[in-house]
Write an enzyme that holds these catalytic residues in place. Structure first.
Site, PDB file in Angstrom:
ATOM      1  N   HIS A 246      -7.982   9.675  -7.632  1.00  0.00           N
ATOM      2  CA  HIS A 246      -9.124   9.661  -6.897  1.00  0.00           C
ATOM      3  C   HIS A 246     -10.043  10.999  -7.247  1.00  0.00           C
ATOM      4  CE1 HIS A 246      -6.566   7.180  -4.396  1.00  0.00           C
ATOM      5  NE2 HIS A 246      -7.839   6.693  -3.560  1.00  0.00           N
ATOM      6  N   ASP A 319      -8.610  -0.612  -9.661  1.00  0.00           N
ATOM      7  CA  ASP A 319      -8.999  -0.021  -8.620  1.00  0.00           C
ATOM      8  C   ASP A 319     -10.388   0.404  -8.357  1.00  0.00           C
ATOM      9  OD1 ASP A 319      -8.070   1.827  -6.431  1.00  0.00           O
ATOM     10  OD2 ASP A 319      -6.638   2.875  -7.595  1.00  0.00           O
TER      11      ASP A 319
END
Length: 425
Positions: A246, A319
């Site tokens: 992330h 993702d």
């Protein structure tokens, strides 16, 4: 896309197929020497061969515009708790799906109403939506009112983990499906062998690849039994990293042999259990691909390993493309284009839907993304939606959710599983 409802279109094709079959049978039974015939160039009489049954998905893909096909590749977020803002976005871009977060979800009935409103907007264009969320239970739980179960690591620690994993996934799937969430971005298929892993940890079933593989298979089967699309993640394996994708771009130094032994087994099992979707990881694995590209944008990884080596022919979803691991090297619009070129079928959460959509559409029109690659992706997406009954039944009954979400049966099951975790039995 032509304004013909996907359900009506598929039904019309099916009816045409049945009619053709009945007609062919009737002609066969009534045929005599004077029955339907044609003559060859040499003058010989022959009977006409039966035409093959049309494939409704292939026919629908052929009728779709390029712009609407590109829309099917995207799974964006939606705004608010009512369908108005999301419906406008859906009617503009015709996305393949949407993803919910806690800001969208207040109560079970409100969520069912929201889901139905978004599906109505999608069905104006003829194709139902995937409505998804990240409901792994444990530390990654998006639905505030769902019946709570322990983490995957905790479930795997009990004496009968098969039963507990199955119970948790089945109950979770039933509650999601009741409110119109027909896709779960679960189960986690990563083998967590790095104690310093900041992003996987207890989300994984553990450090034993064979045990993780087995429990992934159990979970996939349970989600399917509940009527929910399961998503095994994060390919090719995010378990041995000390960097959070992330916020950065992890590099995993596994050789091909290590990957085969450690990371591949859960994905092989998920494929053997006919998992609907596999999610990519924004990680670099030089032992699998020396280009330095994240797996999400690596044709060597997505097409070479996942498609060709493991034999997977379901939907590949990225993702989130808002994560740093996806955008650090190329930027978000280019990352979307490269992911499709590499073999991804669906693009999750681009930071700007309009920018990513325009980039992919331009890449298709220029030939950088071949039309055949686009059609291949859309065909997979529509086949999955057809297989999960979404064309036939895209809506849910909002009046029934209170009897499913948080039901006595599910709460009792959750307490039983929690007791197993606490006692280790």
């Amino acid at each position: 896309m032509r304004r013909i409802g996907g359900l009506r279109f598929l039904a019309a094709v099916a009816a045409a197929t049945v009619t053709a079959s009945v007609s062919a049978c009737g002609a066969s039974e009534a045929r005599s020497d004077d029955g339907p015939t044609r003559r060859t160039a040499a003058g010989n009489r022959t009977t006409p061969s039966a035409s093959p049954s049309p494939d409704p998905v292939v026919a629908l893909v052929r009728r779709m515009s390029t712009a609407d096909k590109v829309g099917q590749l995207f799974i964006p977020t939606v705004q608010g708790t009512t369908a108005s803002a999301g419906a406008a976005m859906i009617e503009q871009y015709h996305p393949g799906g949407v993803i919910y977060f806690p800001n969208n979800l207040r109560t079970a009935r409100q969520t069912a109403t929201l889901s139905n409103g978004l599906q109505r907007a999608a069905m104006k264009g003829g194709v139902p939506l995937l409505v998804g969320t990240d409901e792994e239970q444990g530390i990654v739980s998006r639905v505030p009112y769902i019946t709570r179960f322990p983490t995957n690591k905790a479930l795997a620690s009990t004496k009968n983990p098969d039963d507990d994993v199955r119970t948790a996934a089945r109950a979770t799937g039933e509650e999601l499906r009741a409110v119109g969430i027909n896709q779960d971005f679960a189960p986690v298929a990563d083998v967590n062998v790095n104690p310093r892993n900041p992003v996987i940890g207890v989300r994984s079933f553990g450090a034993d690849p064979q045990k993780v593989a087995h429990l992934v298979g159990v979970a996939v089967d349970a989600y399917r039994a509940a009527g929910v699309v399961a998503t095994a993640k994060h390919f090719p394996g995010h378990g041995d990293t000390a960097t959070d994708s992330h916020t950065g771009l992890p590099v995993i130094k596994h050789s091909m042999a290590t990957w085969e032994r450690l990371d591949a087994p859960p994905f092989r099992t998920a494929i053997a259990h006919h998992v609907d979707m596999i999610m990519t990881a924004h990680i670099v694995v030089p032992g699998l691909d020396t280009s330095g590209d994240p797996a999400t944008m690596s044709k060597t990884v997505l097409t070479g390993l996942l498609r060709e080596k493991l034999g997977y022919d379901g939907v590949v979803v990225t993702d989130s493309l808002s994560m740093a691991g996806a955008t650090m090297k190329y930027g978000a619009p280019e990352a979307a284009v490269r992911a499709v070129r590499a073999g991804a079928d669906m693009l999750l959460m681009p930071p700007s839907l309009s920018s990513a959509y325009r980039a992919v559409l331009a890449a298709v029109r220029s030939g950088r993304i071949p039309q055949s690659r686009l059609d291949q992706a859309v065909t997979r997406i529509l086949r999955m939606k057809q297989a999960r009954g979404l064309f036939r039944s895209p809506y849910v009954d909002a009046s029934r959710v209170s009897g499913i979400v948080g039901s006595t049966e599910h709460r009792t099951a959750a307490r039983r599983v929690a007791a197993h975790v606490r006692s280790g039995r």
